[in-house]
Design a protein around this motif. Structure first.
Motif: not given
Length: 155
Positions: A84-93, A45-51
């Motif tokens: 998109f994905t919202r990773p567990e415990g990392m709500d800042w991105f 998978s290709l991802s862009v981590a965005v605030p």
């Protein structure tokens, strides 16, 4: 690498869910884990981590799919595009699938993760490769290095 000027827009395959990115990405990634292989029906998978404050769903209501666990994977309820994905415990991105952007021609993965699970012939131009994921103490330097590598958006 040079990315397009913000804001960026994107959406699912059918267009019923649309998104907007208004903050520069933190890092770009390719994930080779078997979970991503199965969810994309591809090699990675290709991802862009965005605030988080720079990401918005502007149309539609994505639904949770994938494993339905603490890490939440969001999909279009109609065409089922993994958006998109919202990773567990990392709500800042938010971890946005890069190909959901209307124009991803600027995209290049900076890091690749889970190379221990990659298909033997799969390659990327990533600057950094990890058998699993980077150690938490590596992220600050990685994000700073990415910002320098990525440069400023085009005018």
């Amino acid at each position: 690498m040079s990315m397009k000027r913000l804001p960026w827009e994107g959406g699912c395959r059918c267009g019923r869910v649309r998104i907007e990115v208004s903050a520069p990405p933190l890092v770009t990634m390719a994930c080779h884990c078997t979970g991503c292989q199965r969810m994309t029906a591809s090699t990675y998978s290709l991802s862009v981590a965005v605030p988080s404050e720079g990401f918005a769903v502007t149309k539609g209501d994505p639904v949770i799919g994938g494993l339905h666990g603490a890490t939440r994977h969001y999909f279009c309820p109609h065409c089922m595009s993994w958006m998109f994905t919202r990773p567990e415990g990392m709500d800042w991105f938010v971890n946005l699938r890069a190909t959901m952007l209307d124009d991803a021609s600027w995209y290049t993965p900076f890091i690749e993760t889970w190379t221990s699970e990659k298909l033997p012939w799969a390659t990327t131009p990533a600057v950094h490769s990890y058998e699993t994921i980077p150690a938490m103490e590596e992220y600050e330097d990685l994000l700073q290095e990415y910002a320098e590598w990525a440069g400023k958006p085009d005018s």
